[in-house]
Design an enzyme around this catalytic site. Structure first.
Site, PDB file in Angstrom:
ATOM      1  N   GLY A  43      66.494 -13.765  81.623  1.00  0.00           N
ATOM      2  CA  GLY A  43      65.566 -13.303  82.648  1.00  0.00           C
ATOM      3  C   GLY A  43      64.220 -13.999  82.534  1.00  0.00           C
ATOM      4  CG  PHE A  44      61.041 -15.819  79.217  1.00  0.00           C
ATOM      5  CD1 PHE A  44      59.816 -15.175  79.176  1.00  0.00           C
ATOM      6  CD2 PHE A  44      61.081 -17.179  78.945  1.00  0.00           C
ATOM      7  CE1 PHE A  44      58.658 -15.873  78.866  1.00  0.00           C
ATOM      8  CE2 PHE A  44      59.931 -17.880  78.633  1.00  0.00           C
ATOM      9  CZ  PHE A  44      58.718 -17.223  78.587  1.00  0.00           C
ATOM     10  CG  ASP A  54      61.044 -11.690  81.578  1.00  0.00           C
ATOM     11  OD1 ASP A  54      61.680 -11.132  82.487  1.00  0.00           O
ATOM     12  OD2 ASP A  54      61.447 -11.760  80.400  1.00  0.00           O
TER      13      ASP A  54
HETATM   14  C1  SPV Z   1      64.956 -13.538  77.791  1.00  0.00           C
HETATM   15  O1  SPV Z   1      65.182 -14.715  77.466  1.00  0.00           O
HETATM   16  O2  SPV Z   1      64.821 -13.185  78.970  1.00  0.00           O
HETATM   17  C2  SPV Z   1      64.862 -12.511  76.754  1.00  0.00           C
HETATM   18  C3  SPV Z   1      64.474 -12.911  75.397  1.00  0.00           C
HETATM   19  O3  SPV Z   1      65.059 -11.352  77.068  1.00  0.00           O
HETATM   20  S1  SPV Z   1      62.765 -12.648  75.259  1.00  0.00           S
HETATM   21  O4  SPV Z   1      62.102 -13.351  76.330  1.00  0.00           O
HETATM   22  O5  SPV Z   1      62.368 -13.139  73.943  1.00  0.00           O
HETATM   23  O6  SPV Z   1      62.532 -11.217  75.351  1.00  0.00           O
HETATM   24 MG    MG Z   2      64.994 -11.026  79.109  1.00  0.00          MG
END
Ligand code: SPV
Ligand code: MG
Length: 292
Positions: A43-44, A54
């Site tokens: 999601g990020f 995000d």
């Molecule tokens: C993502 O990659 O969307 C994650 C990992 O959930 S983090 O961004 O580290 O929370």
């Molecule tokens: Mg995420």
């Protein structure tokens, strides 16, 4: 074979599946060619692709469309990051149905409040739903999947929300009892101490998933030593690699006022043709287009 089965087999075969984040069909294909065991539909990364934070701004359909497109471009199992499950248990059930149909191998659902705030940001507003409320999302997720190999991974953000190891363990055991196939424990500490301590204390039967972005010294050799971690997710390294590459190349073109220097340092157009499958287009033209 189902994608869930493929991911499970990969874990049995390797002892530790290494999974790379992707935000596009192209990055998914490159991750496959590099030799990863799976794709993290992050999601990020997808938020960053749209220049958005995000914080639950990307819709389920946007993310699902990308998962479908990635499933088309790569044969790797996809672990879909469904954040908080897009709200309550009913939304989670809808999401599980849709992501399983889209060809994902697993979903990761996290115990934060909707809308969520990204985990690694300094002083982020990190609010968790109660353990009971989150158990009330895991149970319907398990009941909804059509294939038992499709994995429901429960992610606790207790350490991210500074609630301590005891709370993280309490939640993880409750999620395991609710039927979760694996527990993802996330930490923003700059060393592996916090996650290492959680993993040592964990006596559950289900394996652990980690995302060592904040504590990169925990490499796969060290992760394997724990004996309890089944998946390591490299959470945002596709988008960071893309940004690094574009920033460097764009700056050089601006500095040089032309392409004369950079051209030899980036992949030739032929490499893009290869990734696009231009070869098979040409073959099909010869075969099926009269006069080609
Ligand atoms: C993502 O990659 O969307 C994650 C990992 O959930 S983090 O961004 O580290 O929370
Ligand atoms: Mg995420």
């Amino acid at each position: 074979m189902s994608m869930g089965r493929k991911l499970r087999d990969r874990i049995v075969l390797t002892g530790l599946a290494h999974v790379m984040a992707a935000h596009s069909p192209l990055s998914a294909r490159l991750a496959e060619e590099a030799g990863f065991d799976g794709i993290w539909a992050s999601g990020f990364e997808l938020s960053a692709l749209y220049c958005l934070a995000d914080v639950s701004l990307i819709s389920m359909s946007q993310h699902l469309d990308m998962v479908r497109a990635m499933a088309d471009s790569s044969s790797l199992p996809i672990i879909a990051d469904i954040d908080t499950g897009f709200d309550n248990a009913i939304n989670v059930m809808h999401a599980v149905r849709q992501y399983e149909r889209a060809g994902a191998a697993a979903v990761v659902n996290e115990d934060k409040c909707f809308p969520k705030v990204t985990s690694l940001v300094e002083a982020g507003r990190q609010e968790l739903v109660t353990t009971e409320e989150f158990v009330g999302k895991i149970e319907p997720a398990i009941a909804t999947r059509s294939c038992p190999d499709f994995m429901i991974i429960a992610r606790t953000e207790a350490l991210i929300a500074d609630q301590g190891e005891a709370e993280a363990l309490k939640r993880a055991y409750a999620y395991e009892a609710a039927g979760a196939d694996m527990i993802l424990i996330h930490s923003k500490q700059k060393t592996a101490d916090e996650v290492g301590s959680f993993v040592r204390a964990w006596v559950g039967e289900k394996p652990i998933v980690i995302v060592p972005t904040a504590y990169p010294e925990m490499n796969e050799m060290r992760i394997r030593q724990s004996g309890k971690i089944a998946i390591v997710i490299y959470g945002n390294h596709a988008i960071r690699a893309a940004v690094t590459a574009m920033q460097e190349v764009f700056a050089r073109i601006v500095k040089d006022r032309g392409l004369h220097n950079i051209n030899r340092d980036i992949v030739p157009v032929d490499e893009i043709f290869r990734l696009q499958g231009m070869g098979s287009i040409k073959e099909n033209e010869m075969r099926f287009l009269p006069g080609s």
